[in-house]
Design a protein around this motif. Structure first.
Motif, PDB file in Angstrom:
ATOM      1  N   ASN A 169       0.820  -1.206   0.000  1.00 13.99           N
ATOM      2  CA  ASN A 169       0.000   0.000   0.000  1.00 13.99           C
ATOM      3  C   ASN A 169       0.862   1.268   0.000  1.00 13.99           C
ATOM      4  OD1 ASN A 169      -2.591   1.487   0.333  1.00 13.99           O
ATOM      5  ND2 ASN A 169      -1.730   1.983   2.336  1.00 13.99           N
ATOM      6  N   VAL A 170       1.888   1.281   0.848  1.00 15.58           N
ATOM      7  CA  VAL A 170       2.787   2.436   0.906  1.00 15.58           C
ATOM      8  C   VAL A 170       3.544   2.593  -0.406  1.00 15.58           C
ATOM      9  CG1 VAL A 170       4.869   3.351   2.013  1.00 15.58           C
ATOM     10  CG2 VAL A 170       3.029   2.408   3.417  1.00 15.58           C
ATOM     11  N   LEU A 171       4.067   1.481  -0.929  1.00 18.51           N
ATOM     12  CA  LEU A 171       4.796   1.529  -2.197  1.00 18.51           C
ATOM     13  C   LEU A 171       3.897   2.014  -3.323  1.00 18.51           C
ATOM     14  CD1 LEU A 171       7.314   0.893  -3.917  1.00 18.51           C
ATOM     15  CD2 LEU A 171       6.467  -1.477  -4.104  1.00 18.51           C
ATOM     16  N   SER A 172       2.689   1.496  -3.382  1.00 16.76           N
ATOM     17  CA  SER A 172       1.753   1.881  -4.444  1.00 16.76           C
ATOM     18  C   SER A 172       1.392   3.357  -4.340  1.00 16.76           C
ATOM     19  CB  SER A 172       0.487   1.020  -4.362  1.00 16.76           C
ATOM     20  OG  SER A 172       0.801  -0.343  -4.539  1.00 16.76           O
ATOM     21  N   LYS A 173       1.209   3.839  -3.125  1.00 19.93           N
ATOM     22  CA  LYS A 173       0.890   5.253  -2.935  1.00 19.93           C
ATOM     23  C   LYS A 173       2.033   6.137  -3.422  1.00 19.93           C
ATOM     24  CE  LYS A 173      -0.431   8.617   0.625  1.00 19.93           C
ATOM     25  NZ  LYS A 173      -0.636   8.822   2.090  1.00 19.93           N
ATOM     26  N   SER A 174       3.267   5.736  -3.122  1.00 20.24           N
ATOM     27  CA  SER A 174       4.421   6.541  -3.543  1.00 20.24           C
ATOM     28  C   SER A 174       4.545   6.556  -5.064  1.00 20.24           C
ATOM     29  CB  SER A 174       5.712   6.000  -2.923  1.00 20.24           C
ATOM     30  OG  SER A 174       6.140   4.807  -3.547  1.00 20.24           O
ATOM     31  N   ILE A 175       4.238   5.419  -5.702  1.00 16.87           N
ATOM     32  CA  ILE A 175       4.296   5.342  -7.161  1.00 16.87           C
ATOM     33  C   ILE A 175       3.194   6.192  -7.790  1.00 16.87           C
ATOM     34  CG2 ILE A 175       3.988   3.776  -9.120  1.00 16.87           C
ATOM     35  CD1 ILE A 175       5.411   1.627  -7.374  1.00 16.87           C
ATOM     36  N   ALA A 176       1.996   6.114  -7.214  1.00 10.09           N
ATOM     37  CA  ALA A 176       0.892   6.934  -7.732  1.00 10.09           C
ATOM     38  C   ALA A 176       1.225   8.418  -7.658  1.00 10.09           C
ATOM     39  CB  ALA A 176      -0.383   6.631  -6.938  1.00 10.09           C
ATOM     40  N   GLU A 177       1.854   8.825  -6.567  1.00 11.89           N
ATOM     41  CA  GLU A 177       2.243  10.228  -6.428  1.00 11.89           C
ATOM     42  C   GLU A 177       3.319  10.597  -7.448  1.00 11.89           C
ATOM     43  OE1 GLU A 177       3.373  10.722  -2.364  1.00 11.89           O
ATOM     44  OE2 GLU A 177       1.329  10.383  -1.608  1.00 11.89           O
ATOM     45  N   GLY A 178       4.238   9.666  -7.689  1.00 11.14           N
ATOM     46  CA  GLY A 178       5.293   9.921  -8.668  1.00 11.14           C
ATOM     47  C   GLY A 178       4.778  10.013 -10.091  1.00 11.14           C
ATOM     48  N   LEU A 179       3.701   9.291 -10.374  1.00  9.40           N
ATOM     49  CA  LEU A 179       3.114   9.287 -11.716  1.00  9.40           C
ATOM     50  C   LEU A 179       2.161  10.452 -11.955  1.00  9.40           C
ATOM     51  CD1 LEU A 179       2.247   5.486 -12.089  1.00  9.40           C
ATOM     52  CD2 LEU A 179       4.021   6.733 -13.353  1.00  9.40           C
TER      53      LEU A 179
ATOM     54  N   GLY B 122      13.288   7.679 -27.469  1.00  4.12           N
ATOM     55  CA  GLY B 122      12.303   8.093 -26.485  1.00  4.12           C
ATOM     56  C   GLY B 122      12.375   9.599 -26.248  1.00  4.12           C
ATOM     57  N   GLU B 123      11.376  10.114 -25.567  1.00  2.00           N
ATOM     58  CA  GLU B 123      11.336  11.562 -25.338  1.00  2.00           C
ATOM     59  C   GLU B 123      11.288  11.899 -23.850  1.00  2.00           C
ATOM     60  OE1 GLU B 123       8.073  13.033 -27.680  1.00  2.00           O
ATOM     61  OE2 GLU B 123       9.026  12.479 -29.585  1.00  2.00           O
ATOM     62  N   ASP B 124      10.140  11.731 -23.226  1.00  2.00           N
ATOM     63  CA  ASP B 124       9.998  12.093 -21.811  1.00  2.00           C
ATOM     64  C   ASP B 124      10.258  10.878 -20.919  1.00  2.00           C
ATOM     65  OD1 ASP B 124       9.367  14.672 -22.501  1.00  2.00           O
ATOM     66  OD2 ASP B 124       7.218  14.272 -22.573  1.00  2.00           O
ATOM     67  N   TYR B 125      10.998  11.109 -19.849  1.00  2.00           N
ATOM     68  CA  TYR B 125      11.451  10.010 -18.989  1.00  2.00           C
ATOM     69  C   TYR B 125      11.476  10.494 -17.550  1.00  2.00           C
ATOM     70  CZ  TYR B 125      14.874   6.542 -17.174  1.00  2.00           C
ATOM     71  OH  TYR B 125      15.546   5.556 -16.464  1.00  2.00           O
ATOM     72  N   ILE B 126      10.881   9.726 -16.647  1.00  2.02           N
ATOM     73  CA  ILE B 126      10.988  10.045 -15.230  1.00  2.02           C
ATOM     74  C   ILE B 126      11.385   8.803 -14.443  1.00  2.02           C
ATOM     75  CG2 ILE B 126       9.327  11.953 -15.268  1.00  2.02           C
ATOM     76  CD1 ILE B 126       7.279   9.997 -13.965  1.00  2.02           C
ATOM     77  N   HIS B 127      12.215   9.018 -13.426  1.00  5.70           N
ATOM     78  CA  HIS B 127      12.501   7.964 -12.456  1.00  5.70           C
ATOM     79  C   HIS B 127      11.761   8.321 -11.181  1.00  5.70           C
ATOM     80  CE1 HIS B 127      14.950   6.583  -8.899  1.00  5.70           C
ATOM     81  NE2 HIS B 127      14.546   5.458  -9.449  1.00  5.70           N
ATOM     82  N   ILE B 128      10.935   7.409 -10.703  1.00  5.20           N
ATOM     83  CA  ILE B 128      10.166   7.645  -9.479  1.00  5.20           C
ATOM     84  C   ILE B 128      11.029   7.251  -8.285  1.00  5.20           C
ATOM     85  CG2 ILE B 128       8.136   6.925  -8.172  1.00  5.20           C
ATOM     86  CD1 ILE B 128       6.686   6.624 -10.838  1.00  5.20           C
ATOM     87  N   ALA B 129      11.163   8.155  -7.348  1.00  8.51           N
ATOM     88  CA  ALA B 129      12.044   7.957  -6.191  1.00  8.51           C
ATOM     89  C   ALA B 129      11.646   6.726  -5.374  1.00  8.51           C
ATOM     90  CB  ALA B 129      12.022   9.199  -5.298  1.00  8.51           C
ATOM     91  N   CYS B 130      12.632   6.159  -4.692  1.00  7.20           N
ATOM     92  CA  CYS B 130      12.367   5.069  -3.757  1.00  7.20           C
ATOM     93  C   CYS B 130      11.590   5.622  -2.555  1.00  7.20           C
ATOM     94  CB  CYS B 130      13.682   4.455  -3.302  1.00  7.20           C
ATOM     95  SG  CYS B 130      14.608   3.633  -4.625  1.00  7.20           S
ATOM     96  N   LEU B 131      11.235   4.745  -1.636  1.00  9.34           N
ATOM     97  CA  LEU B 131      10.464   5.184  -0.477  1.00  9.34           C
ATOM     98  C   LEU B 131      11.255   6.160   0.396  1.00  9.34           C
ATOM     99  CD1 LEU B 131       8.728   1.869   0.616  1.00  9.34           C
ATOM    100  CD2 LEU B 131       7.756   3.764  -0.674  1.00  9.34           C
ATOM    101  N   ASN B 132      12.567   5.992   0.431  1.00 12.35           N
ATOM    102  CA  ASN B 132      13.449   6.910   1.157  1.00 12.35           C
ATOM    103  C   ASN B 132      12.974   7.148   2.593  1.00 12.35           C
ATOM    104  OD1 ASN B 132      15.214   7.072  -1.006  1.00 12.35           O
ATOM    105  ND2 ASN B 132      14.114   8.770  -1.948  1.00 12.35           N
ATOM    106  N   ASP B 133      12.730   8.396   2.969  1.00  7.85           N
ATOM    107  CA  ASP B 133      12.292   8.664   4.349  1.00  7.85           C
ATOM    108  C   ASP B 133      10.857   9.184   4.380  1.00  7.85           C
ATOM    109  OD1 ASP B 133      12.900  11.095   3.175  1.00  7.85           O
ATOM    110  OD2 ASP B 133      13.589  12.004   5.052  1.00  7.85           O
ATOM    111  N   ARG B 134      10.033   8.685   3.471  1.00 11.84           N
ATOM    112  CA  ARG B 134       8.620   9.064   3.477  1.00 11.84           C
ATOM    113  C   ARG B 134       8.026   8.836   4.860  1.00 11.84           C
ATOM    114  NH1 ARG B 134       5.313   9.025  -1.281  1.00 11.84           N
ATOM    115  NH2 ARG B 134       3.648   8.242   0.070  1.00 11.84           N
ATOM    116  N   ASP B 135       7.127   9.720   5.254  1.00 18.06           N
ATOM    117  CA  ASP B 135       6.500   9.601   6.571  1.00 18.06           C
ATOM    118  C   ASP B 135       5.725   8.297   6.716  1.00 18.06           C
ATOM    119  OD1 ASP B 135       7.535  12.048   7.300  1.00 18.06           O
ATOM    120  OD2 ASP B 135       5.688  13.157   6.926  1.00 18.06           O
TER     121      ASP B 135
END
Length: 348
Positions: free
Chosen positions: A166-176, A310-323
């Protein structure tokens, strides 16, 4: 028995300089669970070949991602540890598998606070010889040699824990958010195929044939490939992602032996050549951004994808120190402290 917690991450050189990078690489690559060949051959490969060429490239790579405060992985791990400390009453120490922030020093820190029962937390979601297992084995060796009065309990690989997903999915959704992607690539750290077979307790299930990961087996408890692919599936389900726009790959191969495929760099080329212009890349084998995520994927990966069309590219950050990630770790610790139970995991 007074309890405490030992968080363990990978580690880092002290600085992006040859004098610090070379001994760090030596310790890392001489680990028998990283390069798992006989000691004589490992010594030749590492000290006779790799350490004569790789440190220069590694120094350049570390210099690209180094922060003013120091190594990103160390700084992030320390921030995460502090957030967890603020939410639990137990002593918490941070150690690294390689480098000067040793497991021994971290256990000594806990001992000085009166701790004799330790929850060992390898900060890796998945089980692999070269990550999770080497942390556990090293911690046990250090404990038995230097702290025989201590008792260690190990947090299991948590890749499938529903709260973690759930936490991982939330972080990915925010990154996307706001990024109209054509494709999402889940890129996991690569390992040699032989590691998968060595970790198979049945010694026959893991054939790496595209089917064994789909067939239920006790082997999945220690099968890195299965656990990585399962992570992709769990997140895909949690976020209701389009099946045709998601895939998994493996990065960072070394040497000529067979490694898990498909390779991430080849996938960058393939996806671009197939007309995928906007790519999002996720690196869920890590909970903290590090050299592999910040330089190899966020920088070099972007270059490779764009070079291939390719054109646009993003790397979504790891969980790091998310609350929410720190809160979840604190919850796991509290549950272990009060009930003696560990996080729920499930093998699919």
């Amino acid at each position: 028995m007074p309890k405490g917690v030992l968080l363990v991450n990978l580690g880092s050189p002290e600085s992006p300089t040859p004098k610090d990078v070379k001994p760090y690489l030596d310790e890392f690559l001489m680990d028998e669970r990283v390069i798992d060949v006989n000691p004589v051959l490992r010594n030749i490969i590492v000290r006779g070949i790799i350490l004569n060429t790789r440190p220069k490239r590694s120094v350049e790579a570390y210099a690209k991602i180094w922060w003013d405060e120091g190594s990103p992985l160390i700084v992030i791990s320390e921030r995460f540890t502090e957030k967890v400390r603020q939410q639990t009453s137990l002593p918490i120490a941070l150690g690294m598998r390689y480098g000067t922030m040793s497991i021994k020093n971290a256990l000594q820190e806990l001992k000085e606070q009166g701790v004799d029962e330790v929850l060992l937390v390898p900060l890796y979601p998945h089980y692999a010889m070269s990550s999770y297992e080497t942390v556990v084995v090293k911690a046990m060796e250090v404990q038995q040699e230097h702290f025989p009065e201590m008792h260690l309990t190990t947090l299991p690989a948590f890749y499938s824990n529903p709260e973690y997903v759930n936490v991982l999915s939330k972080s990915i959704a925010e990154g996307l958010k706001g990024f109209e992607y054509d494709h999402i690539l889940f890129s996991y750290h690569g390992i040699p195929e032989r590691h998968i077979k060595k970790s198979d307790p049945t010694k026959f299930h893991c054939k790496i044939d595209g089917q064994c990961c789909k067939t239920n087996s006790v082997a999945h408890h220690t099968c890195y490939k299965h656990q990585c692919l399962d992570t992709t599936e769990l997140v895909k389900k949690a976020l209701d992602l389009d099946e045709t726009k998601v895939s998994s790959s493996f990065q960072s191969r070394l040497g000529s032996d067979p490694w898990l495929q498909p390779f991430t760099d080849k996938e960058f080329e393939r996806l671009a050549q197939e007309g995928k212009k906007r790519l999002a890349v996720i690196t869920p084998a890590f909970v903290s951004d590090c050299l592999e995520t910040l330089e190899e994927i966020a920088m070099e990966g972007k270059h490779q994808f764009q070079e291939a069309g390719g054109e646009d590219y993003i790397h979504i950050a790891c969980l790091n120190d998310r609350d929410d990630w720190a809160e979840l770790m604190a919850l796991w610790i509290k549950t272990w402290d009060e009930k003696g139970t560990l996080p729920e995991t499930r093998v699919h």
